[in-house]
Design an enzyme around this catalytic site. Sequence first.
Site, short mmCIF file in Angstrom:
data_model
loop_
_atom_site.label_atom_id
_atom_site.label_comp_id
_atom_site.label_asym_id
_atom_site.label_seq_id
_atom_site.Cartn_x
_atom_site.Cartn_y
_atom_site.Cartn_z
N ASP A 132 -39.95 63.19 -0.16
CA ASP A 132 -39.29 61.91 0.12
C ASP A 132 -39.93 61.32 1.38
O ASP A 132 -40.92 61.85 1.89
CB ASP A 132 -37.77 62.10 0.28
N LYS B 110 -40.02 62.85 -8.04
CA LYS B 110 -39.19 63.24 -6.89
C LYS B 110 -37.78 63.63 -7.35
O LYS B 110 -37.26 64.68 -6.99
CB LYS B 110 -39.11 62.10 -5.87
#
Length: 219
Positions: A139, A121
């Site tokens: 997210d 991420k």
Amino acid sequence: MISNKKALEMIDVISNMFPNAECELVHDNPFELTIAVLLSAQTTDISVNKLTNTLFQKYKTPEDYLNVELSELENDIKTIGLYRNKAKNIQKLCQSLLIKYNGKIPETHQELESLAGVGRKTANVVMSVAFGEPSLAVDTHVERVSKRLGICRWKDNVRQVEDKICKVVPRERWNKTHHQLIFFGRYHCLARSPKCDICPLLEDCREGQKRYKASLKEA
Ligand code: SF4
């Protein structure tokens, strides 16, 4: 799960709602962005910006973070959640940055993910925001929104969510779509109280329909 065509139509609606969505973490360079993303885990961008406003004046380079005791760094970031782990991860990141890349944030996914404390991420956000490379970080907002809308399955992991959205959305739109889905989750389809009653996607949204029917029963 809905078709790719329907999924893209829904994402187009979201794009129109938030045409100017962009990264809300304040930063001046790729290094600051990487630190800000590490700090942002399970914390709002607002809290991170409040902290980095002063933190980035004291710490400008990887060496700066390593020239202090861990306890001092912990103390400097203690206004945000998980600060002990985050302080440790920041020092580990800075160490590996100096050892492997001369203190400079590398510009490929593979190199970024080889750094301590940097997962997929974070690497995706840095590649996209700092270097403009098409990437789509998943997210909590992106995951929740895409599952509520039926773009992905509830049981999908974050990598499956990323792959699905990247399949549906043209590559040149990945960076923008990432921010637009975040804005949609942050300001409209909120975790606890999504604004289903004014949502343009209500008709096609399985979660919204479920909530709508439940609210009718309560009335
Ligand atoms: S209808 Fe509700 S749950 Fe569905 S996308 Fe809109 S706000 Fe989110």
